[in-house]
Design an enzyme around this catalytic site. Sequence first.
Site, PDB file in Angstrom:
ATOM      1  N   SER A   1       0.804  -1.226   0.000  1.00 17.37           N
ATOM      2  CA  SER A   1       0.000   0.000   0.000  1.00 17.37           C
ATOM      3  C   SER A   1       0.839   1.279   0.000  1.00 17.37           C
ATOM      4  CB  SER A   1      -0.902   0.027   1.216  1.00 17.37           C
ATOM      5  OG  SER A   1      -1.462   1.305   1.356  1.00 17.37           O
TER       6      SER A   1
ATOM      7  N   ARG B   1       1.880   9.029  -7.587  1.00 14.68           N
ATOM      8  CA  ARG B   1       2.373   7.722  -8.015  1.00 14.68           C
ATOM      9  C   ARG B   1       3.216   7.781  -9.282  1.00 14.68           C
ATOM     10  NH1 ARG B   1      -3.098   4.185  -6.713  1.00 14.68           N
ATOM     11  NH2 ARG B   1      -2.744   4.213  -4.476  1.00 14.68           N
TER      12      ARG B   1
ATOM     13  N   ARG C   1      -4.181   8.770 -11.384  1.00 13.52           N
ATOM     14  CA  ARG C   1      -5.111   8.723 -10.257  1.00 13.52           C
ATOM     15  C   ARG C   1      -4.343   8.862  -8.953  1.00 13.52           C
ATOM     16  NH1 ARG C   1      -6.574   5.042  -6.791  1.00 13.52           N
ATOM     17  NH2 ARG C   1      -5.706   3.241  -7.863  1.00 13.52           N
TER      18      ARG C   1
ATOM     19  N   LEU D   1     -11.486   3.928  -4.715  1.00 14.68           N
ATOM     20  CA  LEU D   1     -12.615   3.490  -3.891  1.00 14.68           C
ATOM     21  C   LEU D   1     -13.656   4.594  -3.860  1.00 14.68           C
ATOM     22  CD1 LEU D   1     -10.658   1.881  -0.903  1.00 14.68           C
ATOM     23  CD2 LEU D   1     -11.641   0.753  -2.883  1.00 14.68           C
TER      24      LEU D   1
END
Lengths: 247, 637
Positions: free
Chosen positions: B284, B330, B435, B441
């Site tokens: 994660s 990211r 993203r 989610l």
Amino acid sequence: MKVTVKIWRQKDSRSKGSFQTYPVDNISEEMSFFEMLDMLNESLVKQGEKPVAFDHDCREGICGTCGMFINGRAHGPISGITTCQLHMRRFNDGDTIVVEPWRAKAFPVIQDLVVDRTSFDRIMLSGGYISINSGGAPDANAIPISKISADIAMDGASCIGCGACVATCKNSSAMLFVSAKVSQFAVLPQGQVERKERVQNMVTSMDEEGFGNCTNTYACEAECPKEISVAHIARMNREFLKANLSG
Amino acid sequence: MKLESKIPKGPLSEKWTSHKFNMKLVNPANKRKYKVLVVGTGLAGASAASTLAELGYQVEAFSYHESPRRAHSIAAQGGINAAKNYPGDGDSIYRLFYDTIKGGDYRSREANVYRLAEVSNNIIDQCVAQGIPFARDYGGLLDNRSFGGAQVSRTFYARGQTGQQLLLGAYSSLIRQMNTGKVKFHPRTELQDIVMIDGEAKGIIIRDLVTGEISSHAGDAVVLATGGYGNVFFLSTNAMASNGSAAYRAYKKGALFANPCFTQIHPTCIPVASGFQSKLTLMSESLRNDGRIWVPKKKGDNRAPLDIPEDERDYYLERLYPAFGNLVPRDVASRRAKEMCDKGHGVGSTKLAVYLDFADVIQRNGKNWVADKYGNLFDMYEEITGENPYKTPMRIFPAVHYTMGGLWVDYNLMSNLPGLYVLGEANFSDHGANRLGASALMQGLADGYFILPYTIADYLARTKAGKVNTSLPEFGKSENAVKENIRKLLSVNGKQTVDEIHKKLGQIMWEKVGMARNKADLENAIVEIPKLRKEFWADVRVPGSEDTMNTELEKAGRLADFLDMAELMARDALMRNESCGGHFREEFQTEENEAMRNDDEFTFVAAWEHTGDDSPPQMHKEDLVFENVQLTTRSYK
């Protein structure tokens, strides 16, 4: 590494199954158990044979799809993990590995190692929810919940519904699975309104599906990949008794 | 073809509210006359199906899993964003909107992203009411943590299993509706085709994965919530069965595919260990809250990590981006890791990894504190690698994780095909070119609980209920085409397995359409992929028959579609002569190796139209208009 796998093969739910033995060579110990099965399947396909069907998806221990008996233990020799998390470094060169599907009346075999666990969904359907429609929920911080309760709820909620508890239980009992959900909602304020009916309905459904009862062997806790405690079963028993006594 | 985004007029913060008022409604007594087919029951699909049923519609839901609880949404670890501002650190709906649109490198729609931020708070309320045990502090209130691309703590979490808890919440809502009979769930069924009647999506063809039976289902609208197509790379963090077939088959029926080249490469995954690797496991992003990323300063340093003294380590993210440090978005973290390895600073036996080190936080807060926060991730890492991350730093490397591209949808989440709605990762709408963590989610649940249930009414109210049934010739025709395709796959009887060809495709994609792309490689991929497709149809071996459970047949059907989609991705990447977010073209970078956007020419959504099996796809542009934020070069320094 080289191993011999003895795998349960069964054409479909109506056919009779049997063990088949296959050698698998050139395995490296970094490989996962499923990568070893992938390798076996690849060689079967090349020979024009049907590969071994087995349930798997996330391959990181969370979706609960995989599950098989390996050398007589649910999810294999290591505690606290699912089959997909098992790696070949846990076996020795030359080992014979026996692989079977979950065996329980409520989990009929579909093919080879794939079983039908929709009985779990039907139990959930009978009460594994809090009745709230989308929209109109109060602010998330409106009701404080003690960290202890939230943690207990999370312990139960971490169940992945793989069925190892049922498969390993000599009575094929689903008590650990059902109690994990009952317990989660019993300790949360949101779960109070339907608390009684929930435990009554879920236990009834569990019995109807053909799962056995609990005789406190604790095998389920020992084999649960998420290490869910049998304390949840004790809580469910209390909940059930309370619900029935208070009418 | 003109693309109508249908973005409502008015100020940004009032668009959704006024749109909800302006849309048509279906009155409560009439809702039960309409049937909606929902394909996919992950976060987006389950939340949509349950909410539609709560409103009174008839719903049929389909999943290739045995149960909705198996969907890959379950694997999301870190958390879900919301603009609650409970920590009082300056968060707001506008800030969440701004961070998300900036994080997406200005390639998403302002109005969609603002709406997402707006409903984010409702999601948390909804989930808590469902009994989802989010982490709490000792006062009993909800706890938050930080994620990449944000300077506030807005991420709600349930240990390292947030996706699991949210999915089980949506699943519980769905089974509640199954219990009332308003949702009919079809387990182990896979979509084969979308059926169009008079230009509108009115049905689907499915294959029962246990019996092999092909059947038709008619409805008043079709909702696809079928996830992303990251498995086109073979190795990714996606689940084994995750695939792009539903979206691709809709594309073949005329739905536009938007920004197919926007792929997210997640920076913190466990590196590839063996040639038989079947998937990659994510660690994660939340670990970047407390872990520090570094490589040895010396090239080709073979010492064990603990033997490398502090002053010989390069904490390169902290050095390059002092403001965001290890919490850069990211795409930036991934690219820098690749760059370090390309320059010879990689670690581990393959030299394709960097360290993620927890020594500092363990010393500062103790091992128990770390175990409480990240215990399951550490255990997972140890089980896979055989190394204990409490004692030695984790080795991580980027891996394909998420696809921002997807079917084109308007503000109502409807594709260009009337009656076909697309939710969650399967659509393209909210994340632009990159993203942010903990936003998938959020989007899946926003689409399913709070957006589609309103917008679909606007379409249904304009159509007559139950207009279509499966006796129409379109269904039979489509069934026959599906059966023919299956027979074709089974009859090739070649020499290579599905996975062997899939691995070849993965290699082409990773090397040429992966983390860094250039013109020559992409042009080469556009030649290589069709060759491999030919090889597949001439040499694949699919044993068994169509009338039983046949996992090789399932995989073959999915790969056939991936082989087509791969080419579309390469074409899109070649067309986009700029670098933005996850799409990095080596020709377009700044002196400091940051992505260089070209806003003058590429501030648009590229929506591709299928024109036939033997002709190239046609691109349509939807210009992106920014009225509220200024397009700046992202800086995380």
